[in-house]
Design a protein around this motif. Structure first.
Motif, PDB file in Angstrom:
ATOM      1  N   THR A   1       1.764   6.834 -10.443  1.00 53.10           N
ATOM      2  CA  THR A   1       0.383   6.768  -9.968  1.00 53.10           C
ATOM      3  C   THR A   1      -0.564   7.007 -11.128  1.00 53.10           C
ATOM      4  O   THR A   1      -0.455   8.029 -11.825  1.00 53.10           O
TER       5      THR A   1
ATOM      6  N   SER B   1       0.854  -1.183   0.000  1.00 50.58           N
ATOM      7  CA  SER B   1       0.000   0.000   0.000  1.00 50.58           C
ATOM      8  C   SER B   1       0.894   1.238   0.000  1.00 50.58           C
ATOM      9  O   SER B   1       2.102   1.138   0.259  1.00 50.58           O
TER      10      SER B   1
ATOM     11  N   HIS C   1      -3.145  -1.388  -5.962  1.00 53.07           N
ATOM     12  CA  HIS C   1      -4.161  -0.370  -6.272  1.00 53.07           C
ATOM     13  C   HIS C   1      -5.098  -0.160  -5.090  1.00 53.07           C
ATOM     14  O   HIS C   1      -5.190  -0.996  -4.185  1.00 53.07           O
ATOM     15  N   ASP C   2      -5.763   0.993  -5.116  1.00 55.97           N
ATOM     16  CA  ASP C   2      -6.836   1.239  -4.156  1.00 55.97           C
ATOM     17  C   ASP C   2      -8.077   1.625  -4.955  1.00 55.97           C
ATOM     18  O   ASP C   2      -8.116   1.400  -6.170  1.00 55.97           O
TER      19      ASP C   2
ATOM     20  N   ARG D   1      -6.822   4.681  -7.452  1.00 54.17           N
ATOM     21  CA  ARG D   1      -5.538   4.724  -8.160  1.00 54.17           C
ATOM     22  C   ARG D   1      -4.891   3.353  -8.335  1.00 54.17           C
ATOM     23  O   ARG D   1      -5.153   2.434  -7.567  1.00 54.17           O
ATOM     24  N   ILE D   2      -4.022   3.282  -9.350  1.00 58.89           N
ATOM     25  CA  ILE D   2      -3.125   2.136  -9.544  1.00 58.89           C
ATOM     26  C   ILE D   2      -1.712   2.670  -9.323  1.00 58.89           C
ATOM     27  O   ILE D   2      -1.356   3.742  -9.825  1.00 58.89           O
ATOM     28  N   TYR D   3      -0.905   1.936  -8.557  1.00 53.84           N
ATOM     29  CA  TYR D   3       0.469   2.359  -8.260  1.00 53.84           C
ATOM     30  C   TYR D   3       1.440   1.358  -8.889  1.00 53.84           C
ATOM     31  O   TYR D   3       1.389   0.171  -8.591  1.00 53.84           O
TER      32      TYR D   3
ATOM     33  N   TRP E   1       3.236  -3.852  -8.122  1.00 60.02           N
ATOM     34  CA  TRP E   1       2.158  -2.887  -8.333  1.00 60.02           C
ATOM     35  C   TRP E   1       1.003  -3.225  -7.402  1.00 60.02           C
ATOM     36  O   TRP E   1       0.875  -4.354  -6.929  1.00 60.02           O
TER      37      TRP E   1
ATOM     38  N   LYS F   1      -7.638   5.750 -11.961  1.00 58.22           N
ATOM     39  CA  LYS F   1      -8.550   4.819 -12.642  1.00 58.22           C
ATOM     40  C   LYS F   1      -9.594   5.548 -13.468  1.00 58.22           C
ATOM     41  O   LYS F   1      -9.925   5.117 -14.580  1.00 58.22           O
TER      42      LYS F   1
ATOM     43  N   GLU G   1      -8.234   0.730 -20.375  1.00 66.55           N
ATOM     44  CA  GLU G   1      -8.078  -0.299 -19.331  1.00 66.55           C
ATOM     45  C   GLU G   1      -7.207  -1.464 -19.807  1.00 66.55           C
ATOM     46  O   GLU G   1      -6.270  -1.880 -19.128  1.00 66.55           O
TER      47      GLU G   1
END
Length: 294
Positions: free
Chosen positions: A61, A27, A99-100, A103-105, A97, A64, A73
């Motif tokens: 970062t 995270s 995500h929350d 966002r995707i990290y 990688w 989405k 996507e």
């Protein structure tokens, strides 16, 4: 060498989650965010430090909502899938990688030297000396050859998509237009205008040799400071590419001219192999002096 070994071990820890246990869920709390490195299409890039190991990384970062709005996507997931499987010294490593909700990290290795494009524009006369151009083209050819061996076509090789590490070596990055193509036959037109090969412009089926063409354009840009077919307007650029209408300034060395001319061939079948690029006499005269790393 010890530092490099240490770095590899830390990267492997992050990849295998050894420092945390196999089921660890990453995270943003695991990283101390530093200064911004740049702005991407769907978000931004920051330097960061992984708290437990102290490893410096870059975090890309992606929002989405912006990805969905752009209907990208599949493209983003394909980029993650491809880059996470590529392990080569001249390819930017995707370490992990997560995500929350928003966002995707993407956690990638930190290339301290930044964009190659900035190095090129800041070089004397806006171009590289031939020793540096030869070193760089060897590294790019080696990285792209590795991609092709793993059935990946990059499709957007250019200075803006290549980074420079702390030791001055190149890292091929930005796999947003890449495709995993075991059949190696594609038809999608993509990439950057000045780097498009004839077969893409003519909407023909193409294969991995589109990347060979791009490496020829790249070498020309290294030595001249601009791409060979650059023109005012898309149509004029297309015309020049299809006619192979290009001029070599007198300062381009004959050996480099020979290599470029063997890559910028209208027929994809006639383009020099990437192994032959690395073994080309002009590249080898500098590689043998130790200016190019394998």
């Amino acid at each position: 060498m010890a530092k490099m070994k240490e770095l590899v071990e830390l990267e492997n820890k992050i990849l295998s989650h050894e420092a945390y246990g196999a089921s660890y869920k990453w995270s943003p709390r695991d990283f101390e965010l530093g200064s911004a490195l740049g702005q991407g299409k769907f978000g931004h890039v920051h330097v960061a430090r992984e708290k437990k190991t102290g490893l410096l990384v870059a975090i890309k970062t992606l929002f989405k909502s912006q990805i969905v709005r752009s209907k990208c996507e599949r493209q983003v997931m394909r980029e993650i899938e491809i880059q996470s499987h590529l392990k080569h010294p001249n390819i930017l490593r995707l370490l992990t990688w997560f995500h929350d909700e928003r966002r995707i990290y993407l956690v990638v290795e930190f290339a301290a030297g930044g964009e190659l494009y900035k190095h090129l524009t800041n070089a004397p006369h806006g171009r590289f000396p031939e020793s540096k151009a030869a070193k760089y083209i060897y590294q790019v050819a080696d990285a792209v050859e590795y991609c092709h061996q793993h059935h990946v076509i990059h499709r957007d090789i250019k200075p803006e998509n290549i980074l420079v590490d702390f030791h001055g070596n190149l890292k091929l990055a930005d796999f947003g237009w890449s495709v995993h193509a075991p059949s190696e036959r594609r038809k999608t037109m993509c990439g950057t205008l000045d780097y498009l090969p004839p077969e893409m412009i003519k909407r023909e089926v193409y294969d991995v040799s589109v990347d060979h063409w791009c490496i020829g354009v790249l070498l020309y840009e290294f030595l001249v400071g601009k791409p060979p077919f650059e023109s005012e307007g898309q149509d004029k650029t297309y015309e020049r590419i299809l006619a192979l209408d290009m001029v070599y300034p007198e300062y381009v060395p004959p050996g480099a001219k020979d290599l470029i001319s063997k890559l910028l061939r209208h027929s994809s079948k006639d383009r020099l192999s990437l192994d032959a690029v690395k073994k080309h006499f002009w590249v080898q005269q500098f590689h043998n002096k130790g200016t190019a790393s394998g």
